[in-house]
Design a protein around this motif. Sequence first.
Motif, PDB file in Angstrom:
ATOM      1  N   UNK A 545     -55.990 -18.538 -16.889  1.00 26.49           N
ATOM      2  CA  UNK A 545     -57.080 -19.138 -17.656  1.00 26.49           C
ATOM      3  C   UNK A 545     -56.897 -20.623 -17.921  1.00 26.49           C
ATOM      4  N   UNK A 546     -55.726 -21.034 -18.441  1.00 24.36           N
ATOM      5  CA  UNK A 546     -55.548 -22.447 -18.770  1.00 24.36           C
ATOM      6  C   UNK A 546     -55.489 -23.294 -17.508  1.00 24.36           C
ATOM      7  N   UNK A 547     -54.898 -22.752 -16.446  1.00 25.31           N
ATOM      8  CA  UNK A 547     -54.816 -23.528 -15.207  1.00 25.31           C
ATOM      9  C   UNK A 547     -56.182 -23.630 -14.539  1.00 25.31           C
ATOM     10  N   UNK A 548     -56.855 -22.506 -14.323  1.00 25.65           N
ATOM     11  CA  UNK A 548     -58.112 -22.531 -13.572  1.00 25.65           C
ATOM     12  C   UNK A 548     -59.287 -22.847 -14.487  1.00 25.65           C
ATOM     13  N   UNK A 549     -59.472 -22.049 -15.548  1.00 28.26           N
ATOM     14  CA  UNK A 549     -60.556 -22.336 -16.487  1.00 28.26           C
ATOM     15  C   UNK A 549     -60.365 -23.658 -17.193  1.00 28.26           C
ATOM     16  N   UNK A 550     -59.132 -23.933 -17.636  1.00 30.91           N
ATOM     17  CA  UNK A 550     -58.844 -25.209 -18.283  1.00 30.91           C
ATOM     18  C   UNK A 550     -58.955 -26.371 -17.322  1.00 30.91           C
ATOM     19  N   UNK A 551     -58.600 -26.132 -16.046  1.00 34.19           N
ATOM     20  CA  UNK A 551     -58.772 -27.177 -15.039  1.00 34.19           C
ATOM     21  C   UNK A 551     -60.221 -27.517 -14.809  1.00 34.19           C
ATOM     22  N   UNK A 552     -61.072 -26.486 -14.753  1.00 32.90           N
ATOM     23  CA  UNK A 552     -62.508 -26.724 -14.597  1.00 32.90           C
ATOM     24  C   UNK A 552     -63.064 -27.458 -15.811  1.00 32.90           C
TER      25      UNK A 552
END
Length: 784
Positions: A545-552
């Motif tokens: 979540x933090x890597x992909x969702x947070x990256x977006x």
Amino acid sequence: MSQWVGAAMPRKEDRRMLLGRGRFTADLNPTTQTGPLHAAFVRSPHAHARITAIETEAALQADGVVAVVTAASLGHPYLLAMLEREEFRPTRMPILAGDTARFVGEPVAVVIADDPYRAEDAIELVEVDWDPLPAVTSIEQAQAAAAPRLHEQADRNRLVDLLMFDDDRLAAIFAEAAVTVSATFASARVAALPLEGRACLAEWDDRDDQLVMHTSTQVPHQVRSGVAQALGLPEAGVRVIAPDVGGGFGLKCVVGREEVAVAAAALRLRRPVRWAEDRRENLTAAFHGHEQRYRVRAAFDGEGRILALDAVIDCDTGAYSVFPFTCAVEPLMAATELPGVYKVPAYRARGRAIATNKAPAAPYRGVSRPQIVLVMERLMEKAAAALDLGPLAVRRRNLIGPGEFPYTGVNQITYDEGSYREALDLAEDLVHARAWPAERDRLRERGLFAGIGYACFSERTAYGTPTMSQRRMGMTPGYDTALVRMDPTGEVIVTTGTCGHGQGHETTFAQIVADRLGVHPGNVRLRQGDTDLCSFGWGTWGSRSVVIGGGAAGRAADIVADRLKRVAAHLLEASPADVELAEGTARIRGDKDAAIPIAELARLVHFQSHRLAEFGRGGLEARATFDPPGTFSNACHVAMVAIDPGTCAIRLHRYLVIEDCGVVINPIVVDGQVRGGVTQGAAAALYERVCFDPDGQPVTTTLMDYLAPTAAEICDIDIVHLQTPSRFSETGAKGMGEGGTIGAPAAVLGAINDALVSVGVSFDHIPVLPQDLSAVLKQAEAGP
């Protein structure tokens, strides 16, 4: 320079939870004026049986009963998870069992009543004619030539049978190796046991012609897809909303049949219908995980370097393949990632998903990695013993080391930069600096068994589409999309396809976005878990979540920040490149007097856009997508246990974690995830086990039988952070939600085996229970 990323700010969501203001599915009331109906499920008392008739008339006559729904009355809907591989055998999971029940607790019918107690009473009035069949209750039994087939298309009950990374050199390598070690490793079936069980409230919205479901899930969009497919609805005709979710651990990252059945009842009756499982249902009929067996051999040279690895991996995946991940997720994960942090030159793995008459298995927290880490760490220890070398020395000779990253392994995985050797070195240094060996000796002098165990591992996180597509799933997850919007007062709303269930997303996402926009995290609100509100996303699982969702979200915030800078530059008669956003203002670098509050910029963009030329029009809103290849966190865990030889009680005495999840967004959140994960992993090593009798009847149906640790059973967990930023991440962060669970079983088992060196016994399975220890100690006393 980051002001908020890395800050140990308290979690924003904790205040409402501590004050009782959380809003969970069971707390919700329908939006219509009609009160909700309540669902209760008629469940199979048999592990395997044909259903010859279902009589519902008596239940329909009971007070308050509105309907009794069966597979036939619904039209036999089902969920079907697909994998585009020849080795995969697809199996339909009926929403309600129609002709055959395949595990105890499988839903057969659902009673709908105006009161939950009346519904529960009425299920006793539903009469089912059963024709019991032989049950298959173990991996060995399921694969026997004469075993009953749970699904006709699955020979020997193998739903998946994959041979991966085969290598013709293996026979010669094993023949010439200085040392060959082999063993069979096993892990027990476990229950996810979230504080909030599965729950659903479904109702028909006449205004929008839409089925609206509030449900406790990690994957709202996948629930929408599953319900739409099963009930023959367009996806736009289903809205799924996840309110506060009280834990998931993988149980809620697949679609439950009960959710679909409740939705079908609400659709048919045009009345709100709700259901919340009780703890007995959770332990017996919800998705389980982690029941696996590994038969492994490894070849080593005379200095302890691994030369080859050969594994046969069997995963008991229960009666059905789960939607959408399929039953292949565990054997695929295990076969692909078994080498882990070690440099294995030659490798072969066979991974199989075996159907049994038990509740289906979902991707429980860690997904095979607790097992593969346990296997590799035990192999290193066995090789060290055979070669009369130190187990840490053997580990070091095989670890992927500094200067070798990015490292592409024999399993065709590329590992990004990590601190594998550094974590082990620091762990050993701290263990000696804190005098653990001396303390172990003192415990032994007091008559206790005491030992220290290590576990080195990596955690593959943030699986994007490039990685997930290699699994060839019918629904390939990976990317996520976020929307960042600033309102006229400078407040920020972030929407994302992720779906938190206790990880602190409202805080960490706010920190990422606040840094990009120069505002306080308190001015950033996260909205997730609503399929009508949020862009399509894959939810929260796999430490993504933090890597992909947070990256977006970070990318979208950058677009909004660029617009703010251009507006500020226009007003301050400067270049946008000279504008920085910080502490709630847009200012010219080096000139503190040349500044405009960001809230004032937001007001102008919304209310006075005619003053700002073309670049100031269109609002302060941006959408962005992020789809990385994935990244690897790593850690070294060290556990010390103390064992009472009289009672055979095993207690954690000390625990140390050296954790590297790249850039730490919030140390409080990371430490909370690590401590929770270690507790869950230690529980799998010492306490938790779902058990069945030979007929497939579950015998761990309450929390008196299924043991979960409390704070009294867990010692203090000391955490030290290393930070190796990932070049595949927008923030430099790596996922870390499963690492504690992944490393703890191997570290705890290693400590137990170290404690028992003096009596010459060891274990290769988890959990290790007092009765297991008592049996081997008695055997040791009796002699070889």
